[in-house]
Design a protein around this motif. Structure first.
Motif, PDB file in Angstrom:
ATOM      1  N   ALA A  21       0.958  -1.121   0.200  1.00  0.00           N
ATOM      2  CA  ALA A  21       0.411  -0.210   0.194  1.00  0.00           C
ATOM      3  C   ALA A  21       0.919   1.128   0.167  1.00  0.00           C
ATOM      4  CB  ALA A  21      -0.815  -0.220   1.274  1.00  0.00           C
ATOM      5  N   ARG A  70       1.203   4.265  -2.759  1.00  0.00           N
ATOM      6  CA  ARG A  70       1.302   5.314  -2.489  1.00  0.00           C
ATOM      7  C   ARG A  70       0.831   6.465  -1.129  1.00  0.00           C
ATOM      8  NH1 ARG A  70       6.039   5.540  -3.802  1.00  0.00           N
ATOM      9  NH2 ARG A  70       6.274   5.279  -6.807  1.00  0.00           N
ATOM     10  N   GLU A  71       0.317   5.404  -0.258  1.00  0.00           N
ATOM     11  CA  GLU A  71      -0.587   5.396   1.136  1.00  0.00           C
ATOM     12  C   GLU A  71       0.545   6.560   1.863  1.00  0.00           C
ATOM     13  OE1 GLU A  71      -3.089   2.465   2.253  1.00  0.00           O
ATOM     14  OE2 GLU A  71      -4.299   2.723   0.554  1.00  0.00           O
ATOM     15  N   LYS A  72      -0.013   7.044   2.765  1.00  0.00           N
ATOM     16  CA  LYS A  72       0.532   6.948   3.710  1.00  0.00           C
ATOM     17  C   LYS A  72       0.587   6.897   4.959  1.00  0.00           C
ATOM     18  CE  LYS A  72       0.732  12.447   2.023  1.00  0.00           C
ATOM     19  NZ  LYS A  72      -0.651  12.631   1.663  1.00  0.00           N
ATOM     20  N   VAL A  73       2.187   5.763   5.167  1.00  0.00           N
ATOM     21  CA  VAL A  73       1.472   5.379   5.972  1.00  0.00           C
ATOM     22  C   VAL A  73       3.063   5.053   7.580  1.00  0.00           C
ATOM     23  CG1 VAL A  73       2.497   2.126   6.829  1.00  0.00           C
ATOM     24  CG2 VAL A  73       1.409   3.628   5.180  1.00  0.00           C
ATOM     25  N   THR A  74       2.105   6.133   8.356  1.00  0.00           N
ATOM     26  CA  THR A  74       3.206   6.554   9.772  1.00  0.00           C
ATOM     27  C   THR A  74       3.271   5.128  10.520  1.00  0.00           C
ATOM     28  OG1 THR A  74       0.823   6.885  11.253  1.00  0.00           O
ATOM     29  CG2 THR A  74       1.572   8.656   9.561  1.00  0.00           C
TER      30      THR A  74
END
Lengths: 121, 151
Positions: A93, A98-102
């Motif tokens: 993902a 290009r999800e922002k995985v914090t």
């Protein structure tokens, strides 16, 4: 046979989820589309979207492999072990969608993956 | 409190508003989890009560689909599929996956209660890990790719 089914389920689930997430983000379904009167139209539109059809194909593979797995293993093994895809899909993902995985989300996904591994023991 | 600080705090609240998980996303998540747990349970119940040898031929699978419990399970899993597809349009894949993992916990509980399956301390510890993971992910923004569903 048991682990072959697990591999088949995980592989096809990862591909199906990536395709679904990619396509559903491009054409978002609204709350109004979920009303009973509008459902047939929505289903018709979904059925004409190539990536979703491919995703359903992979889900069908996953479904039949899951049925086979349920016939040879406990439910409390079969369901959690197939969640090995959670960690793999979180990585993809980030890289593919290009999800922002914090950091918090990584920690959460890792905790879920560990939990799933423990459930499968 | 100084007026400037109030303005700054209001801006922070406003800017964080799109990141909140809205009610419809929460409700859809509950629906996705419920259909998944009940669908898997009905499928498992149906399969455990059928003396069918599942080989590589598709015919026994097709015959199984038309038995009552498996049919109920299949219907619920179709609803799960459609609602999850919708949810994936509203929220990130990396959000949906861990948050809906609570279904694994409910499945383990149903397996113990209805099928008498053994749930060891490792499995209960796994359950705790999953719940903690869900809480962590639940604290993050549901949609980071910024495509709000049409209202």
């Amino acid at each position: 046979m048991k682990w072959l089914m697990v591999a088949l389920i995980v592989g096809s689930t990862v591909l199906a989820d990536l395709l679904q997430s990619f396509e559903m983000k491009r054409h978002v379904v609204s709350v109004e589309d979920l009303r009973p009167g509008r459902l047939p139209g929505m289903l018709h539109r979904l059925a004409h979207r190539g990536p979703l059809v491919l995703a359903v194909f992979f889900m069908a593979i996953s479904f039949f492999a899951f049925m086979k797995l349920l016939s040879v293993a406990d439910l409390s093994f079969a369901v959690p072990v197939t969640a090995a895809s959670v960690a793999l899909e979180t990585v993809l993902a980030r890289l593919v969608l290009r999800e922002k995985v914090t950091a918090l989300r990584w920690a959460g996904a890792l905790a879920v993956a560990c939990g799933v591994a423990l459930l499968a023991m | 409190m100084p007026a400037g600080r109030i303005v700054v705090e209001e801006r922070q609240l406003t800017s964080s508003a799109p990141h909140r998980v809205d009610l419809k996303t929460k409700l859809l998540t509950v629906f996705v989890v419920s259909t998944n747990v009940l669908g898997n349970f009905a499928m498992s119940w149906g399969l455990k009560h059928q003396a069918v040898d599942l080989g590589l031929s598709p015919l026994p699978y097709i015959r199984l689909i038309f038995t009552p419990w498996v049919m109920l399970g299949t219907t619920l899993l179709i609803l799960w599929l459609l609602s999850r597809m919708t949810l994936l349009g509203w929220a990130d894949l990396s959000y949906v996956l861990p948050v809906t993992s609570i279904a694994y916990v409910f499945s383990a509980v149903l397996g113990k209660v209805f099928f008498g399956e053994q749930v060891t301390w490792q499995r209960w510890l796994g359950t705790v890990f999953i719940v903690v993971g869900i809480i962590f992910v639940g604290l993050t923004a549901a949609n980071t790719t910024k495509q709000e569903p049409a209202q």
